[in-house]
Design an enzyme around this catalytic site. Sequence first.
Site, PDB file in Angstrom:
ATOM      1  N   ASP A 191       0.854  -1.197   0.000  1.00  8.61           N
ATOM      2  CA  ASP A 191       0.000   0.000   0.000  1.00  8.61           C
ATOM      3  C   ASP A 191       0.887   1.243   0.000  1.00  8.61           C
ATOM      4  OD1 ASP A 191      -1.924   1.941   0.474  1.00  8.61           O
ATOM      5  OD2 ASP A 191      -2.015   1.531   2.632  1.00  8.61           O
ATOM      6  N   ASP A 229      -3.914   3.951   2.985  1.00 11.06           N
ATOM      7  CA  ASP A 229      -5.355   3.720   3.215  1.00 11.06           C
ATOM      8  C   ASP A 229      -5.630   2.269   3.608  1.00 11.06           C
ATOM      9  OD1 ASP A 229      -5.069   2.343   0.855  1.00 11.06           O
ATOM     10  OD2 ASP A 229      -6.639   3.415  -0.243  1.00 11.06           O
ATOM     11  N   ASP A 269      -2.054  -1.160  -3.679  1.00 15.69           N
ATOM     12  CA  ASP A 269      -2.358  -0.407  -4.894  1.00 15.69           C
ATOM     13  C   ASP A 269      -1.238  -0.545  -5.927  1.00 15.69           C
ATOM     14  OD1 ASP A 269      -0.373   1.308  -3.856  1.00 15.69           O
ATOM     15  OD2 ASP A 269      -1.883   2.402  -2.706  1.00 15.69           O
ATOM     16  N   ASP A 299     -10.779 -15.411 -15.906  1.00 10.29           N
ATOM     17  CA  ASP A 299     -11.579 -15.842 -14.761  1.00 10.29           C
ATOM     18  C   ASP A 299     -12.711 -16.773 -15.207  1.00 10.29           C
ATOM     19  OD1 ASP A 299     -12.067 -15.357 -11.856  1.00 10.29           O
ATOM     20  OD2 ASP A 299     -13.997 -14.611 -12.569  1.00 10.29           O
ATOM     21  N   GLU A 327      -8.458 -20.106 -16.016  1.00 10.12           N
ATOM     22  CA  GLU A 327      -8.909 -20.723 -14.768  1.00 10.12           C
ATOM     23  C   GLU A 327     -10.095 -21.601 -15.126  1.00 10.12           C
ATOM     24  OE1 GLU A 327     -10.891 -19.649 -10.462  1.00 10.12           O
ATOM     25  OE2 GLU A 327     -11.653 -18.798 -12.313  1.00 10.12           O
TER      26      GLU A 327
HETATM   27  C1  NOJ Z   1     -12.578 -17.016  -9.585  1.00  9.44           C
HETATM   28  C2  NOJ Z   1     -11.755 -16.022  -8.811  1.00  9.44           C
HETATM   29  O1  NOJ Z   1     -10.463 -16.541  -8.622  1.00  9.44           O
HETATM   30  C3  NOJ Z   1     -12.506 -15.782  -7.517  1.00  9.44           C
HETATM   31  O2  NOJ Z   1     -11.734 -15.039  -6.608  1.00  9.44           O
HETATM   32  C4  NOJ Z   1     -13.798 -15.088  -7.839  1.00  9.44           C
HETATM   33  O3  NOJ Z   1     -14.550 -14.942  -6.660  1.00  9.44           O
HETATM   34  C5  NOJ Z   1     -14.616 -15.914  -8.838  1.00  9.44           C
HETATM   35  N1  NOJ Z   1     -13.831 -16.410  -9.923  1.00  9.44           N
HETATM   36  C6  NOJ Z   1     -15.721 -15.083  -9.422  1.00  9.44           C
HETATM   37  O4  NOJ Z   1     -15.190 -14.099 -10.261  1.00  9.44           O
END
Ligand code: NOJ
Length: 522
Positions: free
Chosen positions: A22, A26, A30, A200, A258
Amino acid sequence: MTEPAWWRDAVVYQVYVRSFADSDGDGVGDLPGIRSRLPYLRDLGVDGIWLTPFYPSPGADHGYDVANYVDVDPQLGTLADFDELLADAHALGLRVLVDIVPNHTSNEHPWFVNALSSRDHPDRARYVFRPGLDGGPPNGWTSVFGGPAWTCDEPSGEYYLHLFAPEQPDLDWHVDAVPEAFEEILRFWLDRGVDGFRIDVAQALFKAQDLHEVVEPENPTPFADWHTALQQQELHGLYRRWRELAGGYDRDRAFVAEISLEDEDELARFVRPDELNLVFNFAFLHAPWEADALRGVVDRACAAFGTVGAPPAWVLENHDVTRLPTRRGDRPDGLRRARASLLLMLALPGASFVYQGQELGLEEAVLRDDERQDPIFARTNGERLGRDGCRVPLPWTDEGRGLGFTTGVPWLPMPEEWAWQSVERQRGDATSTLELTRSALALRREHLPPGATTGFAWRESPPGTLVFERTTGEGTLVCVVNVAGEPYPLDGAELLLTSTPLAGARLPADAAAWLFEARVRV
Ligand code: NOJ
């Protein structure tokens, strides 16, 4: 000349942006904070970083609810900060991957605000709205975060789908406007110079259009199963298109997916030569500390990925799972096993991902219920603790309650005892996990040089142990992992590194070693 495919054997460090460093006091990490710590990452010896979402977000899922895909959240910095971070990273030889969240937006994204404004607004088609059934949701799907996967839009009486929190409405990828918009988003970041993307929930974008429920005979309750949402063939065409798009750029860019799929062959289809580049191997992350189980995971991945010519991407920790030393057992065994697991992973063929704090051997932090912020905790009424314990900020020094992470109050409280595990305390201590990681990365670079062709083969070894070799033109790196066997004699080769001090020339259980056999030139 074509640049070698850097991602095939890269070690990428995952930066959970809110918890790394950080810069303004705050209590939230960041982009300028990350920038100031880039030399640390270069010295650690990783090849690149993956930044978790830093886009404008109301924070219902700490950034995985994106309200604007082409800007920076004011709490985390500005686009100019991003450009400076990227330039500095590149100057230090570090690649930068950003996180793309295409399955859902934030409920505060203008598309969704428009979608709720009127049933006739064209943006409504970007989401999955359906009429209810018998006074309830359209089907019985449940959200990954607990509770139903549908929320009623009261004024219209229709329901919208959210596989995660209600603040994360799912997009409808069958509607052209969605893929078109994401191509623009990819270009925006590629034009800025990023080296690639982590995607994601990459398997869930297209839902079966009939949104059918799945009822398994042994589990009569229908659920929002990933079988329904994924394995839609449309995904492959989409990812081919993305790869082609990235291929139009000058340098080699990479997509890392992922995908929570068990079946290795199914996973490997996503990394065929014209599709994505890497996909996380979660079977490795979830494998128990058992020699046969670990060997099975490695064999299955090498076989399936070998067929399509893609490297596996190993991972042991991330921001969604309990920290490895805690998962691997009580103190001190858990940490010993986690250190051995790290040497195992970094000797395997393919790419590896290291999660921030893994290099410090951090355990899962214990939090009080009133300190928890992960929506999973609230949405399951505390039944599932959620992921805050692995997201607690990094201890850089032993000073104050912010331990060098912040001069203010950290957004999640940091355990006092982490002062002892801070970067400052571990640096230069040969017995520390930080120095183990640094040594392993340097030795990997020396003996398994990036881009070199290396062989992989198991060697016969007693029960409870794993021994394999990686051969290059210069010699052979041998990795010995004693999971639960008798002390294993380490002779006949140069000992490079061990995860634990040796008693004599034998490797005890819960430990790993790297040896080097130089090539005999005739
Ligand atoms: C996978 C991400 O790694 C996780 O952190 C997130 O909550 C879910 N996808 C939804 O986006």
